[in-house]
Write a protein that holds these residues in place. Structure first.
Motif, mmCIF file in Angstrom:
data_model
loop_
_atom_site.group_PDB
_atom_site.id
_atom_site.type_symbol
_atom_site.label_atom_id
_atom_site.label_comp_id
_atom_site.label_asym_id
_atom_site.label_seq_id
_atom_site.Cartn_x
_atom_site.Cartn_y
_atom_site.Cartn_z
ATOM 1 N N ASN A 50 0.834 -1.208 0.000
ATOM 2 C CA ASN A 50 0.000 0.000 0.000
ATOM 3 C C ASN A 50 0.866 1.254 0.000
ATOM 4 O OD1 ASN A 50 -2.243 -1.591 -0.009
ATOM 5 N ND2 ASN A 50 -2.574 -1.495 2.218
ATOM 6 N N GLU A 51 1.912 1.198 0.808
ATOM 7 C CA GLU A 51 2.834 2.335 0.907
ATOM 8 C C GLU A 51 3.469 2.652 -0.446
ATOM 9 O OE1 GLU A 51 6.699 2.357 3.322
ATOM 10 O OE2 GLU A 51 5.130 1.704 4.709
ATOM 11 N N ARG A 83 11.907 -5.308 3.779
ATOM 12 C CA ARG A 83 11.587 -4.433 4.908
ATOM 13 C C ARG A 83 12.098 -4.982 6.223
ATOM 14 N NH1 ARG A 83 8.867 -0.472 2.412
ATOM 15 N NH2 ARG A 83 9.020 -1.123 0.287
#
Ligand code: HEM
Length: 601
Positions: free
Chosen positions: A466-467, A486
């Motif tokens: 989404n980011e 991440r």
């Protein structure tokens, strides 16, 4: 012959020049049958000559699988398109993902070159792999509807059972060398169940000797045929069943296996007809049909019995398969679905042995999804969709070791195709070869670790997606230098054996990322003629891995005095050096040469 070849080579050269891309001339076509038998040996000899005599276009390009040795070099030197000009045909190599996806989508302009697959019609045809045009559309439609969720549920449970049996067998051996052979056994047995409804127990390498007496058994015939598929494709079954021809005992046995296989298919075919007949006579009653498992064979027989008058105009064109087409297609399913998955599974076991952190990473997922539930309680619909890391391992293995090489062509018409901004007019009869290695492994698309086997590149958390603005070319994709980036990527340090994967975002939903673009990932092909067994292979793979790596782990057997880091390097070097085209597919040629250790996690 030499004069004729020189003449056709000259004609092809003149035609290749009209393309306006770099040309390399080679004196012998890659698919010349005689050349296929000796190409590598001859090239290896010529390479010993000094200077340009041993180092030229012939020694670089004139053998099957040259691109595996050449890597990214050819396209880096010559751009996204170049031609290998041979006396038989021109081979246009393409490495532009946009041009490739355009080519796949224009299936009518660039059809499959079925001349190369025609030999698959040995047990009847035409088949899904060899038919063209309207005929292909008819068979493909029936096949697509047969390869449905009912079939996948069977694939799931059978693969899990076989994966578990194979793991137990390897554990009983401790040190094992039979990963290549056993992987072929389990994939064949899954197909046996899905295609013919025959559930065959797993038998490991050492359990097989006693098997040969049952020469008429289904397993024997299927296994013998698949093990000798290339011989059968080259010489056809009728050669081996010819009683008047003198031939070695092993070939006679092959003839018996072909006869037995045909006999089994006929029996199954008759049984399906009886089931359908019974259903017609006693509609609504608890019929034989309900009492037995779904099989691809049954689905095809049912399709073959569709009455045109029961269908509307559109469907009428697609109805019916002849008995010969059913036999031919059953063989093609078994052939197409067997070694592809088996070779990839063999690669994956070696890659995992060299990467304990990835094993822990995938085991974490399997444990999270399946807990400690026994296999009988695993559920296809609930569990399979959650095994994303398992699929990431399949995607990554297929990215770096793509087993199937496709050939499209322009048939009898010239076609326009834009490649790297330049409009090419591709002459008729030109073969079109996707350069998998380039689009699958170039750092431009996949990042600086493009050459490495890194399954985590396919996974990201929903939050990260989404980011990044979503999935796909504008957002996050598998080329963004590692989907799971991440968190710190698991890496192997000197003598580290089992660093626990840090699932710092445990609980956050993970997603399987798409490739950088569709043209950058061609492992199951693209367009209307892509692989109809893609979902089948996903399900089969996830069940295998779940059964194999939830409770078990694999390691290289360390040599005396060797550190783990050294044995890891040895395994990875072996994988690169031992990779070649055995028969039709890319594979590890001698996986038995590197012993592995299978033990409880
Ligand atoms: C990971 C495993 C697999 C891979 C990588 C794979 C890959 C491919 C590729 C690249 C093609 C296109 C070949 C060409 O155009 O020459 C293809 C076609 C095909 N595959 Fe698969 N395949 C896999 C598993 C399976 C399975 C399990 C089945 C059957 C159950 C299957 C059945 C077929 C068939 C029937 C075709 C021909 C389709 C047509 O021409 O319309 N494949 N596969």
């Amino acid at each position: 012959w030499t004069v004729y070849s020189a003449y056709t080579l000259y004609c092809n050269y003149l035609e290749a020049r009209t393309l306006g891309v770099p040309i390399r001339i080679i004196p012998i076509d890659h698919l010349n049958k005689l050349w296929l038998l000796v190409d590598k040996q001859v090239v290896a000899l010529v390479r010993r000559l000094p200077g340009v005599l041993g180092n030229n276009n012939f020694t670089r390009f004139n053998y099957r699988g040259w691109h595996e040795d050449d890597g990214l070099r050819a396209h880096d030197e010559m751009g996204e398109a170049f031609v290998l000009c041979t006396p038989s045909r021109n081979w246009l190599y393409l490495a532009d993902p946009d041009a490739l996806i355009n080519m796949y989508r224009r299936g009518k302009d660039f059809p499959r070159w079925v001349e190369i697959t025609k030999m698959l019609d040995v047990f009847g045809g035409p088949t899904i792999a060899t038919a063209s045009g309207e005929e292909w559309r008819r068979i493909r439609k029936i096949s697509n509807s047969a390869l449905n969720e009912q079939c996948n549920a069977i694939v799931w449970s059978e693969s899990a059972a076989l994966g578990e049996a194979m793991s137990n067998y390897w554990a009983s051996q401790g040190v094992f060398t039979s990963v290549g052979e056993d992987s072929r056994t389990v994939t064949l047995h899954v197909l046996s169940k899905a295609c013919f409804g025959q559930s065959l127990p797993f038998e490991g390498h050492h359990g097989r000797a006693s098997d040969t007496s049952a020469s008429a058994s289904f397993r024997f015939s299927l296994l013998t045929i698949m093990e000798n598929a290339l011989l059968i494709l080259a010489l056809t079954p009728s050669f081996f069943t010819n009683r008047w021809l003198p031939m070695p005992a092993a070939w006679r046995k092959l003839g018996e296996a072909c006869d037995a296989f045909r006999g089994h298919m006929r029996q199954l075919y008759q049984r399906e007809l009886r089931v359908l007949e019974e259903k017609k006579l006693t509609p609504g009653e608890e019929s034989l049909e309900k009492k037995r498992d779904y099989t691809l064979m049954a689905a095809l027989v049912r399709a073959s019995q569709e009455r045109p008058d029961e269908k509307d105009e559109e469907d009428r064109r697609f109805a019916n398969l002849t008995e010969a087409e059913i036999y031919g297609n059953m063989f093609v399913f078994a052939f197409a679905g067997h070694d592809t998955t088996a070779h990839l599974l063999t690669y994956a076991v070696f890659f995992l042995a060299a990467n304990p952190t990835i094993q822990t990473w995938v085991a974490d997922e399997i444990q999270q999804v399946l807990g400690t539930r026994p296999r009988s309680e695993w559920d296809y619909h609930a569990d399979f969709p959650r095994l994303k890391r398992c699929l990431a391992i399949l995607y990554e293995t297929l990215r770096v070791k793509t087993p199937v090489c496709e050939v499209k062509w322009t048939e009898d018409r010239a076609q326009q195709l834009r490649v790297a901004g330049q409009m090419l007019t591709v002459p008729p009869q030109t073969l079109m070869i996707p350069s998998y290695l380039y689009v699958h492994k170039h750092a431009r698309y996949w990042g600086s670790d493009a050459m490495e086997w890194q399954p985590e590149r396919w996974i990201a958390t929903r939050g990260a997606v989404n980011e990044a603005g979503g999935l796909g070319e504008g957002g996050l994709h598998a080329g963004n230098n590692g989907g799971y980036h991440r968190r710190a990527r698991p890496h192997v340090v000197e003598d580290e054996k089992d660093e626990s994967a840090d699932i710092s975002q445990e609980g956050e939903e993970e997603v399987l990322l798409p490739p950088p673009s569709r043209g950058n990932y061609l492992g199951w092909s693209e367009g209307a003629r892509d692989c109809p067994g893609k979902r089948f292979s996903h399900v089969e793979w996830a069940a295998f891995l779940a059964a194999m790596f939830r409770d078990w782990k694999v390691e290289p057997q360390q040599l005396p005095g060797e550190t783990f880091a050294e044995s890891r390097t040895r395994v990875l070097d072996f994988v690169e050096k031992d990779t070649d085209y055995g028969g039709l597919l890319l594979q590890l040629m001698h996986p038995e040469k590197v012993p592995l250790v299978w033990s409880r996690r």
